[in-house]
Design a protein around this motif. Structure first.
Motif, PDB file in Angstrom:
ATOM      1  N   TYR A  43     -46.313  -0.486  -0.974  1.00  0.00           N
ATOM      2  CA  TYR A  43     -45.937  -1.336   0.179  1.00  0.00           C
ATOM      3  C   TYR A  43     -44.531  -1.009   0.680  1.00  0.00           C
ATOM      4  O   TYR A  43     -44.318  -0.806   1.878  1.00  0.00           O
ATOM      5  CB  TYR A  43     -46.061  -2.816  -0.207  1.00  0.00           C
ATOM      6  N   GLY A  68     -50.648  -9.108  12.764  1.00  0.00           N
ATOM      7  CA  GLY A  68     -50.673  -9.645  11.397  1.00  0.00           C
ATOM      8  C   GLY A  68     -49.316  -9.379  10.787  1.00  0.00           C
ATOM      9  O   GLY A  68     -49.195  -8.783   9.720  1.00  0.00           O
ATOM     10  N   SER A  70     -46.996 -11.238   9.498  1.00  0.00           N
ATOM     11  CA  SER A  70     -46.524 -12.046   8.354  1.00  0.00           C
ATOM     12  C   SER A  70     -45.062 -12.423   8.532  1.00  0.00           C
ATOM     13  O   SER A  70     -44.696 -13.035   9.519  1.00  0.00           O
ATOM     14  CB  SER A  70     -46.759 -11.318   7.018  1.00  0.00           C
ATOM     15  N   ASP A  92     -49.347 -13.291  14.532  1.00  0.00           N
ATOM     16  CA  ASP A  92     -49.964 -13.757  13.288  1.00  0.00           C
ATOM     17  C   ASP A  92     -50.618 -15.105  13.585  1.00  0.00           C
ATOM     18  O   ASP A  92     -50.118 -15.855  14.423  1.00  0.00           O
ATOM     19  CB  ASP A  92     -48.918 -13.907  12.168  1.00  0.00           C
TER      20      ASP A  92
HETATM   21  C1  GEK Z   1     -46.530  -6.800   6.319  1.00  0.00           C
HETATM   22  N1  GEK Z   1     -48.265  -6.777   8.023  1.00  0.00           N
HETATM   23  O1  GEK Z   1     -45.732  -7.429   5.609  1.00  0.00           O
HETATM   24  N2  GEK Z   1     -55.126 -12.934  13.500  1.00  0.00           N
HETATM   25  C2  GEK Z   1     -53.788 -12.929  13.276  1.00  0.00           C
HETATM   26  N3  GEK Z   1     -53.263 -12.769  12.041  1.00  0.00           N
HETATM   27  C3  GEK Z   1     -54.119 -12.666  11.012  1.00  0.00           C
HETATM   28  C4  GEK Z   1     -55.508 -12.690  11.175  1.00  0.00           C
HETATM   29  C5  GEK Z   1     -56.019 -12.823  12.496  1.00  0.00           C
HETATM   30  N4  GEK Z   1     -57.311 -12.850  12.746  1.00  0.00           N
HETATM   31  N5  GEK Z   1     -56.101 -12.563   9.965  1.00  0.00           N
HETATM   32  C6  GEK Z   1     -55.093 -12.464   9.073  1.00  0.00           C
HETATM   33  N6  GEK Z   1     -53.905 -12.532   9.699  1.00  0.00           N
HETATM   34  C7  GEK Z   1     -47.665  -7.553   6.939  1.00  0.00           C
HETATM   35  C8  GEK Z   1     -48.654  -7.946   5.886  1.00  0.00           C
HETATM   36  S1  GEK Z   1     -50.738  -9.685   5.375  1.00  0.00           S
HETATM   37  C9  GEK Z   1     -51.526  -8.615   4.261  1.00  0.00           C
HETATM   38  C10 GEK Z   1     -49.928  -8.495   6.431  1.00  0.00           C
HETATM   39  C11 GEK Z   1     -51.899  -9.212   2.960  1.00  0.00           C
HETATM   40  C12 GEK Z   1     -52.566 -12.418   9.113  1.00  0.00           C
HETATM   41  C13 GEK Z   1     -52.312 -13.342   7.939  1.00  0.00           C
HETATM   42  O2  GEK Z   1     -51.889 -14.627   8.343  1.00  0.00           O
HETATM   43  C14 GEK Z   1     -51.223 -12.573   7.177  1.00  0.00           C
HETATM   44  O3  GEK Z   1     -49.948 -12.970   7.543  1.00  0.00           O
HETATM   45  C15 GEK Z   1     -51.475 -11.102   7.571  1.00  0.00           C
HETATM   46  O4  GEK Z   1     -52.434 -11.110   8.610  1.00  0.00           O
HETATM   47  C16 GEK Z   1     -51.985 -10.222   6.448  1.00  0.00           C
HETATM   48  O5  GEK Z   1     -46.429  -5.575   6.532  1.00  0.00           O
HETATM   49  O6  GEK Z   1     -51.599 -10.383   2.682  1.00  0.00           O
HETATM   50  O7  GEK Z   1     -52.551  -8.433   2.172  1.00  0.00           O
END
Ligand code: GEK
Length: 245
Positions: A43, A68, A70, A92
């Motif tokens: 990551y 997404g 976060s 997000d």
């Molecule tokens: C990082 N990119 O730190 N629409 C909007 N957001 C969404 C949806 C959706 N349909 N489904 C999930 N999420 C980040 C890490 S995390 C990955 C991404 C993980 C959002 C959800 O709320 C979360 O914040 C993110 O996608 C996934 O580089 O947890 O494995």
């Protein structure tokens, strides 16, 4: 037992009678940085190399979307690397994540601020984008809706635009699948997670995070109109692809 830091992920440390489906609520958002760093091999490297990628592909007077986003780690990684007349958009659908993202992005230079929206990424209009980042997010979208999202992203890219797609991946060969899963769990153990934590988190994610093979991703990218794609990073069962308009 030593006391947990306030930002340390201890969510699955105690046995639960029933493990509910994983949700990106405020309890998760509070410890998310620690959770993802200790759970996703590669990551930190993905983020630091995202800066290098952004430096090359960001085009002046275009947008960079982090779908997404976060806590905004992707935006924070890319912002210092790109020309200042690029507009960042972070999306997000977890308000808890976005509240904390807002604070992180506010620390960036005034010229590198981002527009943030609490929205389902399937509804986000993608326009004039030189870079779109899906860093471990597509895996949470129902499989049958992934192609429509990718096709819209491809349409919204400028000529020369790119998509960075990072995902947990699956393997066709069962033995490789088991080997990579074992290595992933070893990685989590080495980062201080107990077998109980690993097992309960796995159960929570089972119906929520649906990984696919690299071949499936590549074929879908092609069907969605991307001219070519390549894996640029893989750590055990996590990989990142670069797809070109
Ligand atoms: C990082 N990119 O730190 N629409 C909007 N957001 C969404 C949806 C959706 N349909 N489904 C999930 N999420 C980040 C890490 S995390 C990955 C991404 C993980 C959002 C959800 O709320 C979360 O914040 C993110 O996608 C996934 O580089 O947890 O494995």
């Amino acid at each position: 037992m030593p006391k947990a830091r306030p930002d340390e992920d201890k969510i699955y440390a105690k046995p639960r009678a029933q493990v509910e489906n994983f949700a990106f609520d405020s309890q998760v958002a509070d410890v998310f940085d620690d959770m993802i760093r200790r759970s996703v091999p590669g990551y930190a490297m993905t983020l630091s190399l995202l800066g290098i990628i952004a430096q090359r592909y960001a085009q002046p007077q275009t947008r960079i979307y982090d779908l997404g986003c976060s806590l905004g780690a992707g935006i924070v990684a890319m912002a210092p690397a790109v020309v200042s007349n690029v507009h960042f958009v972070g999306i997000d659908n977890s308000q808890a994540m976005l509240d904390r993202c807002q604070q992180n992005v506010a620390r960036l230079q005034p010229t590198r601020q981002a527009e943030l929206h609490c929205q389902d990424i399937q509804e986000t209009p993608i326009e004039n984008a030189s870079i779109v980042v899906l860093n471990f997010t597509l895996q949470f979208i129902p499989k049958e809706r992934r192609e429509a999202l990718l096709a819209r992203i491809r349409q919204g890219l400028t000529p020369g635009g790119i998509l960075v797609l990072s995902e947990k991946i699956q393997f066709e060969d069962d033995r490789i699948q088991n080997n990579m899963t074992d290595l992933h769990h070893d990685f989590k153990r080495a980062n201080g997670y107990s077998d109980l934590e690993i097992g309960q988190k796995r159960a929570a994610l089972e119906k929520v995070l649906v990984p696919e093979t690299l071949a499936t991703h590549q074929t879908r990218l092609q069907r969605s109109g991307f001219s070519r794609s390549e894996t640029w990073l893989q750590c055990f069962n996590f990989a990142s692809l670069l797809a070109f308009k």
